[in-house]
Design a protein around this motif. Structure first.
Motif, mmCIF file in Angstrom:
data_model
loop_
_atom_site.group_PDB
_atom_site.id
_atom_site.type_symbol
_atom_site.label_atom_id
_atom_site.label_comp_id
_atom_site.label_asym_id
_atom_site.label_seq_id
_atom_site.Cartn_x
_atom_site.Cartn_y
_atom_site.Cartn_z
ATOM 1 N N GLN A 10 0.943 -1.184 0.100
ATOM 2 C CA GLN A 10 0.256 -0.051 -0.137
ATOM 3 C C GLN A 10 0.884 1.065 -0.036
ATOM 4 O O GLN A 10 1.878 1.235 0.624
ATOM 5 N N ASP A 54 -3.003 5.079 -1.383
ATOM 6 C CA ASP A 54 -4.078 4.587 -0.559
ATOM 7 C C ASP A 54 -4.188 5.165 0.989
ATOM 8 O O ASP A 54 -5.283 5.252 1.435
ATOM 9 N N ALA A 130 -8.398 -1.073 2.712
ATOM 10 C CA ALA A 130 -8.277 -2.386 1.788
ATOM 11 C C ALA A 130 -9.666 -3.039 1.831
ATOM 12 O O ALA A 130 -9.875 -3.734 0.940
ATOM 13 N N MET A 131 -10.081 -3.034 3.011
ATOM 14 C CA MET A 131 -11.745 -3.705 3.146
ATOM 15 C C MET A 131 -12.508 -2.976 2.258
ATOM 16 O O MET A 131 -13.327 -3.497 1.436
ATOM 17 N N SER A 132 -12.454 -1.701 2.053
ATOM 18 C CA SER A 132 -13.486 -0.951 1.439
ATOM 19 C C SER A 132 -13.237 -1.211 0.002
ATOM 20 O O SER A 132 -14.102 -1.529 -0.878
ATOM 21 N N ASP A 133 -12.006 -1.111 -0.561
ATOM 22 C CA ASP A 133 -11.724 -1.600 -1.897
ATOM 23 C C ASP A 133 -11.909 -2.934 -2.298
ATOM 24 O O ASP A 133 -12.430 -3.097 -3.328
ATOM 25 N N LEU A 134 -11.979 -3.921 -1.220
ATOM 26 C CA LEU A 134 -12.334 -5.274 -1.545
ATOM 27 C C LEU A 134 -13.682 -5.379 -1.980
ATOM 28 O O LEU A 134 -14.460 -6.103 -2.619
ATOM 29 N N LEU A 135 -14.461 -4.738 -0.927
ATOM 30 C CA LEU A 135 -16.062 -4.770 -1.112
ATOM 31 C C LEU A 135 -16.487 -4.020 -2.557
ATOM 32 O O LEU A 135 -17.330 -4.631 -3.106
ATOM 33 N N ARG A 136 -15.749 -2.919 -2.672
ATOM 34 C CA ARG A 136 -16.042 -2.561 -3.951
ATOM 35 C C ARG A 136 -16.031 -3.203 -5.227
ATOM 36 O O ARG A 136 -16.507 -3.172 -6.043
ATOM 37 N N ASP A 137 -14.692 -3.842 -5.338
ATOM 38 C CA ASP A 137 -14.303 -4.578 -6.310
ATOM 39 C C ASP A 137 -15.238 -5.830 -6.433
ATOM 40 O O ASP A 137 -15.798 -6.206 -7.545
ATOM 41 N N GLN A 138 -15.697 -6.599 -5.325
ATOM 42 C CA GLN A 138 -16.748 -7.554 -5.151
ATOM 43 C C GLN A 138 -18.118 -6.935 -5.954
ATOM 44 O O GLN A 138 -18.802 -7.606 -6.471
ATOM 45 N N HIS A 141 -17.889 -6.456 -9.543
ATOM 46 C CA HIS A 141 -17.956 -7.835 -10.243
ATOM 47 C C HIS A 141 -19.371 -8.361 -10.261
ATOM 48 O O HIS A 141 -19.865 -8.779 -11.345
#
Length: 373
Positions: A10, A54, A130-138, A141
């Protein structure tokens, strides 16, 4: 002091006009994170927009553009608005701390700071990021998957409707007839919507739903015996009454499907109107209900003209094609009698487009259809 960037780590942007502060914080964070530095608010904006980090550690008091103004600009830019900002300041009064949070800061650290506390707060904010980015990417998708599946479902539905219409016609020409009718009706609707009287009714959504409903207009012909539907000679009155009944039979079939599926909605409502009323006439002499003028649903009025044009210009088992020019003359003769005058005028304006559609989707050897008397 921009450290060599390593993939997967990051990135923290440190913004401060003090070289000592940059060196202190950079040395503290560099073992765990990639570090970028800026010595002014202007430079920080350029770095952040060019390659968003980040997290941003932002000094409040700097020459030129201060930290508050820099944060305001960051939050106003779509590329940098989601980057968490931690303010660094020597001022510890509640008013300035509240202002920082109102500007969108994620945290507020007072100088001189404890290296352990600063590192802990940086870690916490980057974990949240990082969690926010993961949720956004999910979510992105999932949205793509849902959109793809909806396209597939719509294509499957359209294919089913065309297949159902084809079975009703019981002839290899049915798909061509259905596709032509879809294009005729869409062309008429697009032209008619230019008139203020129809603009609000003929929305994009309405035209799209109407176009999909059109192939079902003769659904009720599935109940007509082949001996009548494919008869090359003139029909008896009893036989023609059986043909006329296809409107109510098709309507009842859609009613049953709507109840069975428990999916009442605009598509079924529009499809039922087209199926039941596309043989109504403007002067009330049509069937099955003898509706007059605007009592006839708009979609059915559009379908009526498209259906007659296609019946005239296509070969039927009991007749040859009527040339385009002659078909136009026949249809024009029905202005205010068979057809809505406004729809008839729209047809005259785009008659060349009708001819182009007919040429793009030609008949095969025969085409079963409702007879025109």
């Amino acid at each position: 002091m921009n450290a060599d960037l390593k993939p997967g780590r990051q990135v923290v942007l440190i913004v401060d006009d003090s070289p000592d502060t940059l060196a202190l914080i950079g040395g503290l964070l560099q073992p765990e994170y990639q570090i970028k530095v800026a010595t002014s608010g202007e430079q920080a904006l350029l770095v952040a927009v060019t390659d968003p980090p980040d997290l941003i550690l932002l000094d409040v008091t700097m020459p030129g553009m201060g930290g508050h103004q820099t944060c305001r600009r960051l939050k106003a830019n779509v590329r940098t608005a989601a980057i968490p900002v931690i303010f660094l300041t020597a001022r510890c009064d509640a008013q300035h701390e509240l202002l920082g949070f109102e500007l969108g800061a994620a945290d507020y650290i007072v100088k001189p700071f404890s290296p352990v506390i600063l590192l802990a707060r940086v870690r916490a904010q980057l974990a949240l990021k990082a969690m926010s980015d993961l949720l956004r990417d999910q979510n992105v998708h999932l949205e793509h998957e849902v959109a793809h599946r909806l396209i597939e479902i719509e294509a499957e539905r359209d294919a089913t409707l065309l297949a159902l219409a084809s079975l009703a016609e019981r002839d290899v020409e049915a798909c061509d007839h259905g596709r032509r009718a879809q294009h005729y009706v869409r062309a008429l609707a697009e032209r008619l919507r230019l008139a203020p009287r129809f603009a609000s009714r003929l929305s994009d959504d309405y035209i799209a739903r109407l176009s999909k409903a059109v192939p079902l207009h003769d659904l009720g012909k599935a109940g007509i015996p082949d001996a009548i539907l494919l008869k090359p000679g003139r029909l008896t009155e009893e036989e023609f009454a059986s043909v006329r009944a296809h409107t109510t039979r098709g309507y009842e079939a859609l009613e049953q499907a709507e109840r069975a599926l428990e999916l009442p909605g605009e598509f079924f409502g529009l499809a039922k109107e087209v199926v039941l009323s596309h043989h109504e006439k403007w002067d009330g002499s049509g069937y099955p209900q003898g509706l007059v003028a605007e009592a006839i649903p708009l979609g059915a009025r559009l379908m009526a003209l498209a259906d007659v044009y296609d019946a005239l210009t296509s070969r039927r088992i009991y007749k040859e094609r009527t040339p385009h020019e002659a078909a136009v003359d026949i249809i024009v003769g029905g202005r205010g009698v068979h057809f809505d005058p406004d729809i008839l005028d729209a047809f005259v304006d785009i008659q060349d487009e009708f001819l182009d559609i007919a040429l793009r989707f030609p008949d095969g050897t025969t085409a079963a259809g409702v007879r025109v008397r």
